[in-house]
Design an enzyme around this catalytic site. Structure first.
Site, short mmCIF file in Angstrom:
data_model
loop_
_atom_site.label_atom_id
_atom_site.label_comp_id
_atom_site.label_asym_id
_atom_site.label_seq_id
_atom_site.Cartn_x
_atom_site.Cartn_y
_atom_site.Cartn_z
N GLU A 1 -2.97 17.53 -16.29
CA GLU A 1 -1.61 17.59 -15.74
C GLU A 1 -0.59 17.28 -16.83
OE1 GLU A 1 -1.51 15.08 -12.24
OE2 GLU A 1 -3.00 16.33 -11.21
N ARG B 1 -0.18 12.39 -16.98
CA ARG B 1 0.83 13.46 -17.04
C ARG B 1 1.62 13.49 -18.34
NH1 ARG B 1 1.08 11.51 -11.65
NH2 ARG B 1 -0.46 12.71 -10.52
N GLU C 1 -2.20 4.88 -1.56
CA GLU C 1 -3.34 5.02 -0.66
C GLU C 1 -4.24 3.77 -0.69
OE1 GLU C 1 -1.30 8.10 -0.32
OE2 GLU C 1 -2.21 8.22 -2.29
N ASN D 1 4.52 7.45 -0.29
CA ASN D 1 4.22 7.13 1.11
C ASN D 1 3.92 5.64 1.34
OD1 ASN D 1 1.61 8.06 -0.34
ND2 ASN D 1 0.89 6.78 1.32
N ASP E 1 1.54 10.84 5.20
CA ASP E 1 1.35 10.84 3.75
C ASP E 1 2.24 11.85 3.05
OD1 ASP E 1 0.34 10.29 1.20
OD2 ASP E 1 -1.29 11.73 1.39
N LYS F 1 7.31 16.94 -0.23
CA LYS F 1 6.10 17.48 0.39
C LYS F 1 6.45 18.17 1.71
CE LYS F 1 2.26 14.48 -1.24
NZ LYS F 1 1.22 13.52 -0.76
#
Ligand code: PQQ
Ligand code: CA
Length: 553
Positions: A80, A130, A192, A280, A323, A351
């Site tokens: 990435e 990244r 998460e 999230n 999420d 998103k």
């Protein structure tokens, strides 16, 4: 969690780097948006427009674009990285936090840095990195074991390292940091895993911590008990039940409420402000144990660069149970304000599949774009059996950075269409660094998935053009003054489009997923376009290990 191969910190010198690197001064960073020679940060400038101001490669000749060289790393895992180029030297990163320095004209390797990984590393979506930030003669890198490290750009030698968060509690780093004056800014992932998100500033010279902004305030996270999302649609919250839960159980859950910041902040030098997207809340799908709006999750947030003090926020999805992180890097541009006049603005893609246009001074939402991908059954609450809602939990627009062209005044966003069901399961905080979703989001195998590169007119919110792809898109976009937009797909195709019309002008099969944002630079009179082809873990696109660099013959 994964056992990793990096057992020791090593820098291997492959060839002597010529003495070309000049210090990257603050002046260079401030003017990088108009610099055609270098690409000094992951998203090109503090405004993060990902707009390359050179036009040697353009609409008229891009069909003749050919690989100039291919550089292969030693790691066959998702890539990435946004290649950063300084004075003819390219710096790239890989999964598991390796860094390479290359000759940006030939691909010749100068050095290879391997980060000694801690025992515990946690990542939801791949061992990704990244890219680096650069300042002075130093490079800065965030690592999966939640460290910020500084390297000597010339030698690749480690200068200092500092712990950002506790890896045993799920804190980890995938994003490229940003440097301004004497500070390196970095957020954290872990939404998460029940982290408490933040952005931290460290001293560039020593790694000493300077300030912390927590994305979850200790008090007041319940906000205004909003019943609607940014677009005015009902979130189906049971506010009475939430208020009762808060009164009965208290607000201690702020310590594990998530809110990662896992993409690079934009920097507004005029007002000394950092603006970033917050991800999230934790646990992702089980909202009953975290009553309130869950500020500042799923929000755009502005803070003071000197102190880390809160300035403003705008929350897209109060009390998210899907999420749907706010994540793609904010872009600072002038936008058409509510009264038609041009004002400093900031845009962000969600998103949710919208591009949101804000007043940069207040965060106020001026407009949002048409939906770029199908939205259905919004906002259906997750059920124990699983409820279908579009978009799925990957979006819309994932972390993929948008590009903005001042010529077309279009923002270019890489989208996914991936139908999912959202399932909730009562799950107390599992502690440690264990995944804490509070249920599951599952792809619906019988339904088609696809992607869409979408050009949005930021002054009207209307879609100007779109290009549908076979696969959901993840990786990001580059726009250039040559009237071009570059974007890649998981099936290996890297493409150039007419920025004004969306007409496909060129494509090249890279052999592995192109799921990273391209960058561009100029060396010895030649413009290059560089992109990583290493696939993506989250969407399981074919892995590879190549940086492919294109130029006109
Ligand atoms: O909330 C978070 O902290 C967090 C972090 C990351 C990450 O750092 O890679 C991802 C996500 N969330 C996420 O929701 C997600 O869909 C995702 C995809 C990817 C990727 O690299 O392709 N990372 C992440
Ligand atoms: Ca997330």
């Amino acid at each position: 969690q994964q056992e990793v191969l990096n057992r020791a910190t090593t820098t291997t010198t492959t060839a002597q780097m010529p003495d070309v690197l000049q210090p990257v001064t603050q002046e260079r960073l401030d003017s990088s948006w108009r610099n055609t020679a270098d690409w000094l940060s992951a998203n090109g400038s503090y405004a993060q427009t990902r707009y390359y101001p050179g036009a040697q490669i353009n609409k008229g000749n891009v069909s003749r674009l050919k690989p100039a060289f291919i550089f292969q790393t030693a790691l066959n895992e998702s890539m990435e990285t946004a290649p950063v180029v300084v004075d003819g030297i390219m710096f790239i990163t890989t999964s598991f936090d390796h860094v390479y320095a290359l000759d940006a004209a030939t691909g010749r390797e100068f050095w290879h840095y391997t980060h000694k990984m801690g025992q515990i590393i946690t990542f939801c979506c791949g061992p990704n990195n990244r890219g680096v930030a650069v300042s002075g003669g130093r490079l800065f890198l965030g690592t999966l074991d939640s460290k910020l490290i500084a390297l000597d750009a010339k030698t690749g030698n480690l200068l200092w390292e500092t712990q950002i968060g506790d890896p045993d509690l799920g804190y980890s780093e995938t994003m490229a940091p940003v440097v301004v004056d004497d500070k390196v800014l970095i957020g954290t992932n872990g939404g998460e895993y029940g982290i408490r998100g933040f952005v931290k500033a460290f001293d560039v010279g020593t790694g000493k911590p300077l300030w912390t902004f927590y994305t979850i305030p200790e008090t007041g996270q319940e906000g205004v008990w909003a019943t609607k999302d940014a677009t005015g649609r009902d979130l189906h919250r049971d506010i009475d039940a939430e208020k009762k839960q808060l009164a009965d159980k208290g607000g201690d859950f702020y310590k594990t409420l998530g809110g990662g910041v896992w993409m690079t902040p934009a920097i507004d030098r005029a007002t000394n402000t950092a603006i970033f997207a917050v991800g999230n809340p934790s646990p992702d799908l089980y909202g009953a144990i975290r009553p309130g709006d869950n500020l500042y999750t799923d929000s755009l947030v502005a803070i003071d660069l000197n102190t880390g003090q809160y300035k403003w926020h705008y929350q897209y999805i109060p009390h998210d149970v899907w999420d749907l992180d706010a994540v793609s890097p904010p872009i600072l541009i002038d936008v058409r304000g509510p009264d038609g006049q041009m004002i400093p603005g900031v845009i962000e893609a969600g998103k949710t599949g919208h591009v949101y246009v804000h007043d940069r001074k207040t965060g106020h939402l001026i407009r949002f774009s048409e939906a770029m991908i199908p939205q259905e059954n919004m906002w259906t609450l997750p059920t124990p059996e699983g409820a279908r809602m579009l978009p799925g939990a990957n979006g819309g627009v994932e972390w993929s950075p948008m590009a903005f062209s001042p010529k077309t005044r279009l923002a270019y966003a890489a989208n996914l269409h991936q139908p999912m069901t959202y399932q909730v399961e009562e799950t107390p905080y599992p502690g440690g660094s264990k995944l804490w979703l509070g249920g599951a989001f599952k792809v619906i195998p019988s339904e088609a998935q696809w992607g869409k590169l979408v050009a949005v007119n930021v002054d009207t919110g209307k879609i100007a053009w779109s290009f549908k792809t076979d696969q959901p898109l993840i990786g990001g976009v580059l726009a250039t003054a040559g009237g071009l937009v570059f974007n890649g797909e998981g099936n290996g195709y890297f493409r150039a489009f007419d920025a004004a019309t969306g007409k496909k002008l060129w494509e090249f099969q890279c052999g592995a997923g192109v799921n990273a944002p391209a960058t561009s630079y100029m060396l010895n009179g030649k413009q290059y376009v560089a992109v990583a082809a290493g696939g993506n873990t989250q969407l399981d696109y074919k892995r590879g290990n190549a940086i492919i660099v294109f130029a006109l013959p």
